[in-house]
Write a protein that holds these residues in place. Structure first.
Motif, mmCIF file in Angstrom:
data_model
loop_
_atom_site.group_PDB
_atom_site.id
_atom_site.type_symbol
_atom_site.label_atom_id
_atom_site.label_comp_id
_atom_site.label_asym_id
_atom_site.label_seq_id
_atom_site.Cartn_x
_atom_site.Cartn_y
_atom_site.Cartn_z
ATOM 1 N N LEU A 44 3.585 -1.021 -19.480
ATOM 2 C CA LEU A 44 2.553 -0.576 -18.551
ATOM 3 C C LEU A 44 2.282 -1.647 -17.496
ATOM 4 O O LEU A 44 1.949 -1.335 -16.353
ATOM 5 C CB LEU A 44 1.270 -0.235 -19.322
ATOM 6 N N ARG A 45 2.483 -2.902 -17.867
ATOM 7 C CA ARG A 45 2.298 -4.001 -16.903
ATOM 8 C C ARG A 45 3.208 -3.844 -15.692
ATOM 9 O O ARG A 45 2.807 -4.103 -14.564
ATOM 10 C CB ARG A 45 2.592 -5.348 -17.563
ATOM 11 N N GLU A 46 4.441 -3.432 -15.940
ATOM 12 C CA GLU A 46 5.382 -3.233 -14.828
ATOM 13 C C GLU A 46 4.915 -2.115 -13.907
ATOM 14 O O GLU A 46 5.025 -2.218 -12.686
ATOM 15 C CB GLU A 46 6.785 -2.914 -15.362
ATOM 16 N N VAL A 47 4.388 -1.045 -14.488
ATOM 17 C CA VAL A 47 3.881 0.078 -13.694
ATOM 18 C C VAL A 47 2.706 -0.390 -12.839
ATOM 19 O O VAL A 47 2.661 -0.118 -11.632
ATOM 20 C CB VAL A 47 3.457 1.261 -14.610
ATOM 21 N N ILE A 48 1.785 -1.102 -13.443
ATOM 22 C CA ILE A 48 0.613 -1.610 -12.720
ATOM 23 C C ILE A 48 1.049 -2.569 -11.613
ATOM 24 O O ILE A 48 0.522 -2.543 -10.499
ATOM 25 C CB ILE A 48 -0.367 -2.302 -13.701
ATOM 26 N N HIS A 49 2.041 -3.398 -11.914
ATOM 27 C CA HIS A 49 2.554 -4.330 -10.911
ATOM 28 C C HIS A 49 3.133 -3.569 -9.713
ATOM 29 O O HIS A 49 2.892 -3.941 -8.556
ATOM 30 C CB HIS A 49 3.620 -5.239 -11.532
ATOM 31 N N GLY A 55 0.661 -0.897 -3.097
ATOM 32 C CA GLY A 55 -0.702 -0.714 -2.590
ATOM 33 C C GLY A 55 -1.178 -1.834 -1.695
ATOM 34 O O GLY A 55 -2.022 -1.618 -0.813
ATOM 35 N N SER A 56 -0.648 -3.029 -1.877
ATOM 36 C CA SER A 56 -1.096 -4.180 -1.078
ATOM 37 C C SER A 56 -0.795 -4.011 0.408
ATOM 38 O O SER A 56 -1.366 -4.698 1.247
ATOM 39 C CB SER A 56 -0.461 -5.475 -1.599
ATOM 40 N N LYS A 57 0.075 -3.088 0.757
ATOM 41 C CA LYS A 57 0.450 -2.866 2.160
ATOM 42 C C LYS A 57 -0.486 -1.884 2.875
ATOM 43 O O LYS A 57 -0.347 -1.657 4.062
ATOM 44 C CB LYS A 57 1.878 -2.316 2.244
ATOM 45 N N TYR A 58 -1.413 -1.264 2.124
ATOM 46 C CA TYR A 58 -2.254 -0.215 2.682
ATOM 47 C C TYR A 58 -3.733 -0.498 2.399
ATOM 48 O O TYR A 58 -4.072 -1.071 1.368
ATOM 49 C CB TYR A 58 -1.894 1.146 2.065
ATOM 50 N N ARG A 162 -8.428 4.470 -3.495
ATOM 51 C CA ARG A 162 -7.993 3.984 -4.803
ATOM 52 C C ARG A 162 -6.777 4.758 -5.302
ATOM 53 O O ARG A 162 -6.660 5.945 -5.069
ATOM 54 C CB ARG A 162 -9.095 4.154 -5.837
ATOM 55 N N ILE A 163 -5.931 4.056 -6.031
ATOM 56 C CA ILE A 163 -4.805 4.669 -6.716
ATOM 57 C C ILE A 163 -5.121 4.587 -8.205
ATOM 58 O O ILE A 163 -5.367 3.499 -8.731
ATOM 59 C CB ILE A 163 -3.479 3.928 -6.412
ATOM 60 N N LEU A 177 -7.441 -0.137 -2.744
ATOM 61 C CA LEU A 177 -6.611 -0.495 -1.596
ATOM 62 C C LEU A 177 -7.324 -1.487 -0.674
ATOM 63 O O LEU A 177 -6.711 -2.438 -0.192
ATOM 64 C CB LEU A 177 -6.227 0.763 -0.816
ATOM 65 N N ALA A 178 -8.605 -1.289 -0.420
ATOM 66 C CA ALA A 178 -9.328 -2.136 0.533
ATOM 67 C C ALA A 178 -9.474 -3.567 0.033
ATOM 68 O O ALA A 178 -9.281 -4.522 0.776
ATOM 69 C CB ALA A 178 -10.702 -1.541 0.832
ATOM 70 N N THR A 179 -9.803 -3.737 -1.259
ATOM 71 C CA THR A 179 -10.039 -5.083 -1.801
ATOM 72 C C THR A 179 -8.809 -5.687 -2.460
ATOM 73 O O THR A 179 -8.821 -6.857 -2.829
ATOM 74 C CB THR A 179 -11.180 -5.047 -2.840
ATOM 75 N N LYS A 180 -7.766 -4.861 -2.649
ATOM 76 C CA LYS A 180 -6.514 -5.298 -3.308
ATOM 77 C C LYS A 180 -6.784 -5.764 -4.746
ATOM 78 O O LYS A 180 -6.162 -6.690 -5.242
ATOM 79 C CB LYS A 180 -5.809 -6.426 -2.534
ATOM 80 N N ARG A 181 -7.732 -5.096 -5.409
ATOM 81 C CA ARG A 181 -8.103 -5.454 -6.779
ATOM 82 C C ARG A 181 -7.676 -4.382 -7.760
ATOM 83 O O ARG A 181 -7.784 -3.195 -7.481
ATOM 84 C CB ARG A 181 -9.623 -5.609 -6.887
#
Length: 195
Positions: A44-49, A55-58, A162-163, A177-181
């Motif tokens: 699941l870590r790979e999926v989240i990564h 997502g960091s691009k948007y 959010r994703i 997406l906005a906070t990249k968190r």
């Protein structure tokens, strides 16, 4: 999903109560636009990564609602359709170019690390963006539900911030997406309540 979420949830419950359709309300409905899945994975870590990396691009992803449509499952024998049944009714989502690009980039990464069998994932333009309203036990009730939905004129726009990673309809993680968190389940739910 803001207003879109409320529209979708209202329609899910309206259809459930009026036509006794259980498919979308077996658990509390979480209206969402499916971007990838269902799938299994080793990590699941790979999926989240992957979600975070893409997502960091948007900072936001825009879309609009444009009425209703349905999916039909077809049984074939030697390339001839022997039967078909309408098994999902959904809200049509018209994605912005950014949302199309986001989904396509994410799918390319997730196809490498998951065991999904959905072949639409590897296409940028063939993928059907949608929010499910009714599914599974609708075949005999389809015509009545479809007639009922003609009473609704659904046209709206929305923005995704959010994703969400869902597991059997339950929020596991969300990427803002906005906070990249990355938010775990409890953080995601607390922030939703505050909003």
């Amino acid at each position: 999903m803001g207003e879109t979420k409320h529209i979708a949830r209202k329609l899910v419950y309206d259809i459930y109560h009026k036509f006794h359709v259980r498919g979308s309300v077996l658990h509390r409905p979480v209206p969402h636009v499916s971007l990838f899945g269902p799938f299994g994975c080793k990590s699941l870590r790979e999926v989240i990564h992957c979600i975070g990396e893409v997502g960091s691009k948007y900072s936001e992803l825009r879309y609009s609602l444009d009425g209703f449509d349905y999916f039909e499952s077809k049984k074939k024998f030697l390339f001839i359709t022997t039967s078909s049944r309408k098994n999902v009714i959904f809200l049509k989502i018209k994605p912005s170019e950014e949302l199309k690009e986001f989904r396509y980039e994410l799918a390319k990464k997730l196809l490498k690390i998951t065991d999904t069998v959905d072949f639409d994932h590897d296409s940028k333009d063939k993928f059907e963006f949608h929010t499910t309203l009714a599914m599974k036990d609708i075949d005999r009730k389809f015509e009545n539900i479809w007639e009922y939905l003609k009473n609704y004129e659904i046209k709206s726009t929305g923005v995704c911030y959010r994703i969400t990673l869902l597991k059997t309809g339950k929020i596991m993680y969300e990427y803002e997406l906005a906070t990249k968190r990355l938010l775990n389940r409890s953080q995601a739910i607390k922030r939703r309540v505050r909003r």
